[in-house]
Design a protein around this motif. Structure first.
Motif, short mmCIF file in Angstrom:
data_model
loop_
_atom_site.label_atom_id
_atom_site.label_comp_id
_atom_site.label_asym_id
_atom_site.label_seq_id
_atom_site.Cartn_x
_atom_site.Cartn_y
_atom_site.Cartn_z
N LYS A 14 0.82 -1.20 0.00
CA LYS A 14 0.00 0.00 0.00
C LYS A 14 0.86 1.26 0.00
O LYS A 14 1.94 1.28 0.59
N THR A 15 0.35 2.29 -0.65
CA THR A 15 1.03 3.59 -0.68
C THR A 15 0.87 4.26 0.68
O THR A 15 -0.21 4.24 1.26
N HIS A 16 1.95 4.86 1.20
CA HIS A 16 1.88 5.59 2.46
C HIS A 16 1.26 6.96 2.18
O HIS A 16 1.81 7.77 1.44
N LYS A 17 0.07 7.20 2.76
CA LYS A 17 -0.72 8.39 2.41
C LYS A 17 -0.06 9.69 2.85
O LYS A 17 -0.19 10.72 2.18
N GLY A 18 0.66 9.69 3.99
CA GLY A 18 1.35 10.89 4.45
C GLY A 18 2.47 11.28 3.51
O GLY A 18 2.68 12.47 3.22
N THR A 19 3.19 10.28 3.00
CA THR A 19 4.27 10.52 2.04
C THR A 19 3.70 11.01 0.72
O THR A 19 4.27 11.90 0.09
N LYS A 20 2.58 10.44 0.32
CA LYS A 20 1.93 10.82 -0.94
C LYS A 20 1.58 12.30 -0.96
O LYS A 20 1.70 12.96 -1.99
N LYS A 21 1.15 12.84 0.19
CA LYS A 21 0.75 14.25 0.28
C LYS A 21 1.94 15.20 0.27
O LYS A 21 1.80 16.36 -0.09
N ARG A 22 3.12 14.71 0.67
CA ARG A 22 4.27 15.60 0.87
C ARG A 22 5.34 15.52 -0.21
O ARG A 22 6.15 16.43 -0.34
N ALA B 128 17.51 14.55 -0.05
CA ALA B 128 18.79 13.83 -0.04
C ALA B 128 18.60 12.41 -0.59
O ALA B 128 17.49 11.86 -0.56
N THR B 129 19.67 11.82 -1.08
CA THR B 129 19.62 10.50 -1.71
C THR B 129 19.13 9.42 -0.75
O THR B 129 18.32 8.57 -1.11
N VAL B 130 19.61 9.45 0.49
CA VAL B 130 19.24 8.44 1.48
C VAL B 130 17.75 8.53 1.78
O VAL B 130 17.05 7.52 1.88
N GLU B 131 17.26 9.77 1.92
CA GLU B 131 15.85 9.99 2.19
C GLU B 131 15.00 9.58 0.98
O GLU B 131 13.91 9.04 1.15
N SER B 132 15.49 9.82 -0.22
CA SER B 132 14.76 9.49 -1.44
C SER B 132 14.42 8.01 -1.52
O SER B 132 13.33 7.64 -1.96
N LYS B 133 15.35 7.17 -1.10
CA LYS B 133 15.13 5.72 -1.15
C LYS B 133 13.93 5.33 -0.30
O LYS B 133 13.11 4.51 -0.70
N MET B 134 13.82 5.94 0.90
CA MET B 134 12.70 5.63 1.80
C MET B 134 11.39 6.15 1.22
O MET B 134 10.36 5.49 1.30
N VAL B 135 11.44 7.33 0.59
CA VAL B 135 10.25 7.94 -0.01
C VAL B 135 9.75 7.10 -1.17
O VAL B 135 8.56 6.83 -1.29
N ILE B 136 10.66 6.66 -2.03
CA ILE B 136 10.30 5.84 -3.20
C ILE B 136 9.66 4.52 -2.74
O ILE B 136 8.67 4.07 -3.32
N LYS B 137 10.21 3.94 -1.65
CA LYS B 137 9.64 2.70 -1.12
C LYS B 137 8.25 2.94 -0.56
O LYS B 137 7.34 2.13 -0.78
N ALA B 138 8.05 4.07 0.12
CA ALA B 138 6.74 4.39 0.72
C ALA B 138 5.69 4.69 -0.36
O ALA B 138 4.52 4.40 -0.19
N CYS C 47 5.75 3.33 -3.31
CA CYS C 47 5.66 2.11 -4.14
C CYS C 47 5.98 2.41 -5.61
O CYS C 47 5.38 1.81 -6.51
N GLY C 48 6.86 3.39 -5.85
CA GLY C 48 7.25 3.73 -7.22
C GLY C 48 6.28 4.59 -7.97
O GLY C 48 6.52 4.95 -9.11
N ASN C 49 5.15 4.96 -7.35
CA ASN C 49 4.15 5.82 -8.01
C ASN C 49 4.47 7.29 -7.75
O ASN C 49 4.96 7.64 -6.69
N SER C 50 4.18 8.12 -8.73
CA SER C 50 4.30 9.57 -8.54
C SER C 50 2.93 10.19 -8.60
O SER C 50 2.14 9.89 -9.50
N TYR C 51 2.60 11.02 -7.61
CA TYR C 51 1.27 11.62 -7.55
C TYR C 51 1.28 13.09 -7.83
O TYR C 51 2.28 13.74 -7.72
#
Length: 67
Positions: free
Chosen positions: A5-13, A51-61, A63-67
């Motif tokens: 599932k997509t993390h909704k908090g990450t999706k908004k930010r 930052a690159t390290v943060e980006s990896k966690m965001v991309i995982k949260a 699920c590879g989708n861009s909103y």
């Protein structure tokens, strides 16, 4: 297997760029800007790439989708 599932908090930010980096709004722009210098407020405008390290966690949260 169940779907991730997509993390909704990450999706908004965050949003992903075409190259896969994570864009976000600068912190500290919501309110209390009167105490900031004009230069600081100007530099906080628009979006920045995280930052690159943060980006990896965001991309995982996301699920590879861009909103």
């Amino acid at each position: 297997m169940p779907k991730q599932k997509t993390h909704k908090g990450t999706k908004k930010r965050f949003r992903l760029t075409a190259s896969g980096k994570a864009k976000h709004r600068s912190a500290g722009t919501s309110h209390l800007a009167a105490r900031m210098s004009s230069k600081r407020k100007r530099q906080l405008r628009g979006t920045t790439v995280s930052a690159t390290v943060e980006s990896k966690m965001v991309i995982k949260a996301l699920c590879g989708n861009s909103y």
